[in-house]
Design an enzyme around this catalytic site. Sequence first.
Site, mmCIF file in Angstrom:
data_model
loop_
_atom_site.group_PDB
_atom_site.id
_atom_site.type_symbol
_atom_site.label_atom_id
_atom_site.label_comp_id
_atom_site.label_asym_id
_atom_site.label_seq_id
_atom_site.Cartn_x
_atom_site.Cartn_y
_atom_site.Cartn_z
ATOM 1 N N ASP A 1 -15.837 -7.160 -1.971
ATOM 2 C CA ASP A 1 -16.613 -5.933 -1.722
ATOM 3 C C ASP A 1 -16.440 -4.882 -2.815
ATOM 4 O O ASP A 1 -16.499 -3.689 -2.563
ATOM 5 C CB ASP A 1 -16.233 -5.337 -0.355
ATOM 6 C CG ASP A 1 -14.764 -4.934 -0.293
ATOM 7 O OD1 ASP A 1 -13.994 -5.280 -1.226
ATOM 8 O OD2 ASP A 1 -14.380 -4.275 0.684
ATOM 9 N N ARG B 1 0.899 -1.152 0.000
ATOM 10 C CA ARG B 1 0.000 0.000 0.000
ATOM 11 C C ARG B 1 0.939 1.204 0.000
ATOM 12 O O ARG B 1 1.875 1.248 0.790
ATOM 13 C CB ARG B 1 -0.906 -0.027 1.235
ATOM 14 C CG ARG B 1 -1.888 -1.194 1.213
ATOM 15 C CD ARG B 1 -2.986 -1.054 2.248
ATOM 16 N NE ARG B 1 -4.033 -2.040 2.025
ATOM 17 C CZ ARG B 1 -4.134 -3.202 2.679
ATOM 18 N NH1 ARG B 1 -3.281 -3.505 3.610
ATOM 19 N NH2 ARG B 1 -5.111 -4.036 2.405
ATOM 20 N N GLY C 1 -9.218 0.614 -4.532
ATOM 21 C CA GLY C 1 -8.175 1.607 -4.267
ATOM 22 C C GLY C 1 -7.098 1.554 -5.342
ATOM 23 O O GLY C 1 -6.681 2.580 -5.900
ATOM 24 N N GLY D 1 -12.810 -9.119 6.305
ATOM 25 C CA GLY D 1 -13.784 -8.536 5.379
ATOM 26 C C GLY D 1 -13.870 -7.027 5.492
ATOM 27 O O GLY D 1 -14.716 -6.406 4.852
ATOM 28 N N ARG E 1 -15.464 -26.387 15.650
ATOM 29 C CA ARG E 1 -16.722 -27.031 16.049
ATOM 30 C C ARG E 1 -16.434 -28.374 16.752
ATOM 31 O O ARG E 1 -17.060 -28.706 17.748
ATOM 32 C CB ARG E 1 -17.598 -27.291 14.818
ATOM 33 C CG ARG E 1 -18.893 -28.034 15.146
ATOM 34 C CD ARG E 1 -19.405 -28.742 13.916
ATOM 35 N NE ARG E 1 -19.648 -27.797 12.852
ATOM 36 C CZ ARG E 1 -20.775 -27.112 12.713
ATOM 37 N NH1 ARG E 1 -21.761 -27.291 13.550
ATOM 38 N NH2 ARG E 1 -20.918 -26.258 11.731
ATOM 39 N N ASP F 1 -12.299 -9.870 0.435
ATOM 40 C CA ASP F 1 -13.505 -9.243 1.012
ATOM 41 C C ASP F 1 -14.731 -9.337 0.085
ATOM 42 O O ASP F 1 -15.857 -9.196 0.536
ATOM 43 C CB ASP F 1 -13.239 -7.765 1.324
ATOM 44 C CG ASP F 1 -12.117 -7.583 2.327
ATOM 45 O OD1 ASP F 1 -11.676 -8.592 2.909
ATOM 46 O OD2 ASP F 1 -11.675 -6.436 2.531
HETATM 47 N N1 LIG Z 1 -6.936 8.351 -5.567
HETATM 48 C C1 LIG Z 1 -5.759 7.732 -5.580
HETATM 49 N N2 LIG Z 1 -4.689 8.308 -6.184
HETATM 50 C C2 LIG Z 1 -3.492 7.687 -6.188
HETATM 51 N N3 LIG Z 1 -3.250 6.495 -5.600
HETATM 52 C C3 LIG Z 1 -4.256 5.874 -4.983
HETATM 53 C C4 LIG Z 1 -5.568 6.443 -4.932
HETATM 54 N N4 LIG Z 1 -6.368 5.591 -4.248
HETATM 55 C C5 LIG Z 1 -5.614 4.540 -3.908
HETATM 56 N N5 LIG Z 1 -4.344 4.698 -4.326
HETATM 57 C C6 LIG Z 1 -3.211 3.763 -4.167
HETATM 58 O O1 LIG Z 1 -3.688 2.427 -4.255
HETATM 59 C C7 LIG Z 1 -3.175 1.661 -3.163
HETATM 60 C C8 LIG Z 1 -4.051 0.485 -2.884
HETATM 61 O O2 LIG Z 1 -5.312 0.930 -2.421
HETATM 62 P P1 LIG Z 1 -5.996 0.229 -1.153
HETATM 63 O O3 LIG Z 1 -7.308 0.905 -0.947
HETATM 64 O O4 LIG Z 1 -5.028 0.168 -0.021
HETATM 65 O O5 LIG Z 1 -6.154 -1.296 -1.577
HETATM 66 P P2 LIG Z 1 -7.160 -2.035 -2.557
HETATM 67 O O6 LIG Z 1 -6.623 -1.939 -3.934
HETATM 68 O O7 LIG Z 1 -7.124 -3.431 -2.033
HETATM 69 O O8 LIG Z 1 -8.523 -1.374 -2.438
HETATM 70 C C9 LIG Z 1 -3.022 2.689 -2.045
HETATM 71 O O9 LIG Z 1 -2.089 2.277 -1.087
HETATM 72 C C10 LIG Z 1 -2.527 3.897 -2.818
HETATM 73 O O10 LIG Z 1 -1.149 3.827 -3.037
HETATM 74 O O1 LIG Z 2 -3.140 -6.861 6.005
HETATM 75 P P1 LIG Z 2 -3.664 -5.649 6.698
HETATM 76 O O2 LIG Z 2 -3.008 -4.403 6.251
HETATM 77 O O3 LIG Z 2 -3.666 -5.858 8.183
HETATM 78 O O4 LIG Z 2 -5.187 -5.475 6.255
HETATM 79 C C1 LIG Z 2 -6.228 -6.250 6.731
HETATM 80 C C2 LIG Z 2 -7.396 -6.014 5.811
HETATM 81 O O5 LIG Z 2 -7.065 -6.517 4.510
HETATM 82 C C3 LIG Z 2 -8.046 -7.452 4.090
HETATM 83 O O6 LIG Z 2 -7.580 -8.756 4.449
HETATM 84 C C4 LIG Z 2 -8.211 -7.409 2.584
HETATM 85 O O7 LIG Z 2 -8.505 -6.109 2.183
HETATM 86 P P2 LIG Z 2 -8.145 -5.517 0.736
HETATM 87 O O8 LIG Z 2 -8.125 -6.675 -0.211
HETATM 88 O O9 LIG Z 2 -9.251 -4.536 0.445
HETATM 89 O O10 LIG Z 2 -6.836 -4.844 0.841
HETATM 90 C C5 LIG Z 2 -9.293 -7.096 4.916
HETATM 91 O O11 LIG Z 2 -10.188 -8.170 5.050
HETATM 92 C C6 LIG Z 2 -8.661 -6.715 6.227
HETATM 93 O O12 LIG Z 2 -9.505 -5.819 6.937
#
Ligand SMILES: Nc1ncnc2c1ncn2[C@@H]1O[C@H](COP(=O)(O)OP(=O)(O)O)[C@@H](O)[C@H]1O
Ligand SMILES: O=P(O)(O)OC[C@H]1O[C@](O)(COP(=O)(O)O)[C@@H](O)[C@@H]1O
Length: 325
Positions: free
Chosen positions: A129, A71, A103, A170, A154, A127
């Site tokens: 989602d 990230r 993201g 999740g 269980r 997730d």
């Molecule tokens: N609006 C944005 N502009 C630039 N980079 C972004 C933006 N939104 C997300 N990112 C990048 O994408 C990465 C992954 O997004 P994140 O929400 O952590 O995971 P996921 O892809 O699982 O939803 C973030 O750490 C960030 O570097």
């Molecule tokens: O590994 P981290 O940074 O502790 O994040 C935990 C989170 O990532 C997940 O495992 C997966 O989330 P994303 O795939 O959206 O990144 C969530 O279920 C959990 O809340």
Amino acid sequence: MAIAILTSGGDCAGMNPAIKQFVDYCFSKNIQPYLIYDGLEGLIDGDIKKASYEDVAGMMHQGGTMIRSSRSKRFFEYEYRKIAYENLQKHGIDKLIILGGDGSFRALDQFYKDFGVNFVGIPSTIDNDIFGTEYCLGVDTALNIIREATDAVRDTSASFKRACVIETMGRDCGYLALVSAITCGAEVCIIPELEYDLDKIGKRLKEELKNGRKYIVCIVAEGCNSQVCTNTNGLVKWLEEDVGIETRATILGHVQRGGNPTVYDRLMASEFATYAIDKILDDEKCNHVIVYNKSEFQFVSIDYVNSQKYEIKKELLDLARRLIN
Ligand SMILES: Nc1ncnc2c1ncn2[C@@H]1O[C@H](COP(=O)(O)OP(=O)(O)O)[C@@H](O)[C@H]1O
Ligand SMILES: O=P(O)(O)OC[C@H]1O[C@](O)(COP(=O)(O)O)[C@@H](O)[C@@H]1O
């Protein structure tokens, strides 16, 4: 013209089979594939390598992502995205396949707007989602890990006439907990999406215990920790003090993110990757996400994916209604 793949955000099982298919399929089309290591962080740091068959040999059955993920705070800043773009230019890469969540798709959409780098996003998160797709890569494997763990807990709960509270991941979404509760035969399912009545559940459980029930399985979503729901600790306390049964909690945590991909995730990975490559090679301009609905793959815009919050379908929620009263 060259094409690269990266994995971003939470890793999941199925990423490695997708990377393998990406490399094999590109070679079959006489295109040189590239691997970007460490997700968006690696893109900024120039950790980019020409892929060979050896790089992806023996990875079909491995969980996680062998090109790693991250990230990245830096990718939010134009200055770093520019460095990332220059790194791609050095290799002549003008197309990206990204495995990640919404993201990561937003990140590459910003990158596309900045520099016109084409991409296709493959929904990959345990997730499940992401709005616009019924299935995200990794979900089936995570569900099977939860099932195996729940079956095991269980066994010991029944041996001790105990209740167990099993917390699934999740983030804010209750999908993993919901499907696990339905398929593992849980007595109680607590997720942010369903209103529950602890008084009614308590009465039901007490009645069942009086009639010979030997154990209770409760599945609770991680999202209950941040929402107005009873969380894992709250449920343990309630089961012990109100229902009157000795209780243990199991927070499954990151085991749900690892493990060998199931057959279903391996197959989905191959299909997602193949269609994504075909699309990005065919389109002159491409900033799409591949989605899977009603047994078909389609392409949608990032705006569409971002236009609404993912919601679990009503029919699935209905299957768990007897576990919340
Ligand atoms: N609006 C944005 N502009 C630039 N980079 C972004 C933006 N939104 C997300 N990112 C990048 O994408 C990465 C992954 O997004 P994140 O929400 O952590 O995971 P996921 O892809 O699982 O939803 C973030 O750490 C960030 O570097
Ligand atoms: O590994 P981290 O940074 O502790 O994040 C935990 C989170 O990532 C997940 O495992 C997966 O989330 P994303 O795939 O959206 O990144 C969530 O279920 C959990 O809340």
